[in-house]
Design an enzyme around this catalytic site. Structure first.
Site, PDB file in Angstrom:
ATOM      1  CG  HIS A 107       5.585   5.800   1.358  1.00  0.00           C
ATOM      2  ND1 HIS A 107       4.964   6.513   2.349  1.00  0.00           N
ATOM      3  CD2 HIS A 107       4.605   5.119   0.726  1.00  0.00           C
ATOM      4  CE1 HIS A 107       3.675   6.262   2.329  1.00  0.00           C
ATOM      5  NE2 HIS A 107       3.419   5.428   1.352  1.00  0.00           N
TER       6      HIS A 107
HETATM    7  C1  UD1 Z   1       2.314   0.922  -1.456  1.00  0.00           C
HETATM    8  C2  UD1 Z   1       0.973   1.586  -1.779  1.00  0.00           C
HETATM    9  C3  UD1 Z   1       0.863   2.896  -1.005  1.00  0.00           C
HETATM   10  C4  UD1 Z   1       1.101   2.675   0.477  1.00  0.00           C
HETATM   11  C5  UD1 Z   1       2.440   1.982   0.664  1.00  0.00           C
HETATM   12  C6  UD1 Z   1       2.711   1.704   2.124  1.00  0.00           C
HETATM   13  C7  UD1 Z   1       0.062   1.210  -4.038  1.00  0.00           C
HETATM   14  C8  UD1 Z   1      -0.179   1.826  -5.353  1.00  0.00           C
HETATM   15  N1  UD1 Z   1       0.875   1.897  -3.194  1.00  0.00           N
HETATM   16  O1  UD1 Z   1       3.341   1.789  -1.915  1.00  0.00           O
HETATM   17  O2  UD1 Z   1      -0.419   3.430  -1.185  1.00  0.00           O
HETATM   18  O3  UD1 Z   1       1.090   3.911   1.132  1.00  0.00           O
HETATM   19  O4  UD1 Z   1       2.421   0.741  -0.057  1.00  0.00           O
HETATM   20  O5  UD1 Z   1       3.980   1.151   2.318  1.00  0.00           O
HETATM   21  O6  UD1 Z   1      -0.446   0.141  -3.787  1.00  0.00           O
HETATM   22  N2  UD1 Z   1       9.528  -3.108  -1.975  1.00  0.00           N
HETATM   23  C9  UD1 Z   1      10.420  -3.866  -1.273  1.00  0.00           C
HETATM   24  N3  UD1 Z   1       9.921  -4.770  -0.366  1.00  0.00           N
HETATM   25  C10 UD1 Z   1       8.598  -4.947  -0.145  1.00  0.00           C
HETATM   26  C11 UD1 Z   1       7.695  -4.175  -0.883  1.00  0.00           C
HETATM   27  C12 UD1 Z   1       8.180  -3.251  -1.785  1.00  0.00           C
HETATM   28  O7  UD1 Z   1      11.622  -3.734  -1.422  1.00  0.00           O
HETATM   29  O8  UD1 Z   1       8.231  -5.784   0.703  1.00  0.00           O
HETATM   30  C13 UD1 Z   1      10.061  -2.113  -2.948  1.00  0.00           C
HETATM   31  C14 UD1 Z   1      10.085  -2.646  -4.359  1.00  0.00           C
HETATM   32  O9  UD1 Z   1      11.218  -2.133  -4.976  1.00  0.00           O
HETATM   33  C15 UD1 Z   1       8.849  -2.035  -4.975  1.00  0.00           C
HETATM   34  C16 UD1 Z   1       8.753  -0.701  -4.252  1.00  0.00           C
HETATM   35  O10 UD1 Z   1       9.230  -0.963  -2.928  1.00  0.00           O
HETATM   36  O11 UD1 Z   1       8.935  -1.892  -6.356  1.00  0.00           O
HETATM   37  C17 UD1 Z   1       7.368  -0.151  -4.196  1.00  0.00           C
HETATM   38  O12 UD1 Z   1       6.446  -1.110  -3.646  1.00  0.00           O
HETATM   39  P1  UD1 Z   1       4.880  -1.041  -4.005  1.00  0.00           P
HETATM   40  O13 UD1 Z   1       4.123  -2.037  -3.219  1.00  0.00           O
HETATM   41  O14 UD1 Z   1       4.729  -1.051  -5.492  1.00  0.00           O
HETATM   42  O15 UD1 Z   1       4.488   0.424  -3.567  1.00  0.00           O
HETATM   43  P2  UD1 Z   1       4.777   1.222  -2.217  1.00  0.00           P
HETATM   44  O16 UD1 Z   1       5.627   2.393  -2.569  1.00  0.00           O
HETATM   45  O17 UD1 Z   1       5.236   0.329  -1.126  1.00  0.00           O
END
Ligand code: UD1
Length: 374
Positions: free
Chosen positions: A207
């Site tokens: 991821h």
């Molecule tokens: C985040 C953390 C990362 C951690 C990871 C664990 C930061 C900068 N990154 O990354 O360090 O290792 O979580 O999972 O804080 N999304 C969904 N559903 C959700 C959450 C996210 O669909 O419940 C999708 C959305 O499109 C979103 C993307 O995932 O834009 C990324 O989510 P985000 O929380 O920004 O970062 P992660 O890649 O999950």
């Protein structure tokens, strides 16, 4: 009156780290707390299921920030948490790990003079292209109590000029969660339920932006997973971030469910994930938590990164950095197949007791502040 702690969690790995600390804080009988959920992760599979399986109480405050660019997400958390701090000021704010929720809530609290404690402080990848590295450096710069999970953390903080009295090696709460959940996870026998033979399959997660945000890189990795899965079946629970890029890049068919060799699933609950890792012959991952869990469990781990903020998992654990170049990963996979892999050794203070040490440290720290001696 007992001191009131705000325990902040926003993203999936935060929930795993929160659980043992809540348990220990309740057990200490010396501290009150409220759980602040920022809403960074909100899908049931990334969120509710973790609260349920890890037996974490319902959050007292929900900030509901959702997804967004780094700036937008961090700003929303900052603004909404500040409002909560102004409505009711806690004795201290406790933040976990390195996600956007960590740095945003630490900053909101520090600006209002609320003391900040950071669980998993001091880790450094020395790679500022990682959003998490920026979050770690900034959080540690403004935290008042730095609770460290491995010896490198203390060395990094010392080098950055953090006073020795502020930093404490307490061990790894992620391992507390694992130790508590492992018997239940084993009973779930998730591998068998998926038709996989224990010790005869690999577990994969991806991821990190460096592996999944660039479609060409992700496509190369997906091809490689198909290739390796012909030697050893692989199970691949796919993070929503990865799924989104895969869909945009036209990779959905290559990652469709129902392929027996590369078994693609949605994001997994904690216990199923732990059950699979514990039964896996090998793990391929870019997750920080999995580098730690595999080290504790003695499972070979190919870490698809160029660096790690958790060097103890390489020095004493079972992780090896293999980057994302297919040839390098192939060579490491061949080493695993030929038994050329370290068995790992126990890591100091990764013993399931980090939570109680943290609760003790928090209560001594707040007692010290109340006495004017902290
Ligand atoms: C985040 C953390 C990362 C951690 C990871 C664990 C930061 C900068 N990154 O990354 O360090 O290792 O979580 O999972 O804080 N999304 C969904 N559903 C959700 C959450 C996210 O669909 O419940 C999708 C959305 O499109 C979103 C993307 O995932 O834009 C990324 O989510 P985000 O929380 O920004 O970062 P992660 O890649 O999950």
């Amino acid at each position: 009156m007992r001191p009131l702690l705000d325990l902040v969690a926003g993203a999936r790995p935060n929930f795993v780290k929160l659980a043992p600390v809540v348990r220990a804080v309740v057990g200490s009988g010396k501290l009150d707390f409220r759980i602040v959920h920022t809403g960074q992760h909100y899908d049931a599979a990334m969120n509710e299921v973790f609260f349920r399986e890890l037996d974490i109480p319902e959050p007292h405050l929900h900030l509901n920030v959702g997804s967004g660019s780094h700036g937008a997400q961090t700003a929303r958390i900052l603004e909404r948490y500040e409002a909560e701090l102004l409505a009711r000021r806690p004795s201290a704010t406790v933040v976990f790990g390195d996600v956007n929720s960590t740095v945003a809530c630490a900053l909101a609290a520090a600006k209002l003079g609320v003391p900040v404690a950071h669980v998993e402080a001091g880790l450094r990848s020395f790679d500022r292209t990682m959003p998490e590295e920026i979050n770690r450096v900034l959080t540690d710069a403004i935290a008042d109590l730095l609770l460290v999970s491995e010896p490198s953390g203390l060395q990094n903080l010392r080098r950055e000029g953090v006073a020795e009295s502020k930093a404490l090696l307490v061990g790894n709460v992620m391992i507390d969660a694992l130790v508590a959940a492992l018997p239940t996870a084993r009973q779930k026998a998730t591998a068998r339920r998926l038709g996989l033979e224990p010790r005869r399959f690999g577990f994969v997660t991806l991821h990190r932006p460096s592996n999944v945000d660039e479609p060409a890189t992700l496509a190369r990795l997906v091809d490689l997973l198909h290739e390796l899965s012909r030697e050893v079946p692989l199970v691949f629970p796919i993070h929503p971030r990865t799924l989104k890029v895969a869909e945009q890049a036209g990779l959905s068919a290559r990652l469709a469910p129902g392929q027996p060799e590369l078994l693609c699933l949605g994001a997994l609950p904690y216990l199923d994930s732990l059950s699979l890792v514990a039964d896996a012959a090998v793990v391929l991952t870019d997750s920080g938590g999995l580098q730690e869990e595999t080290s504790y469990l003695g499972v070979p781990c190919l870490t698809l990164r160029e660096n790690t903020e958790r060097p103890v998992t390489i020095e004493l654990g079972t992780s090896r950095l293999v980057g994302n170049d297919p040839d390098r990963i192939r060579a490491a996979f061949a080493d695993f197949r030929n038994g050329r892999w370290t068995a790992g050794r126990p890591i100091p203070l990764w013993d399931g007791q980090a939570g109680p040490r943290i609760a003790e440290a928090l209560s001594a720290w707040l007692q010290g502040s109340a006495d004017g001696s902290g």
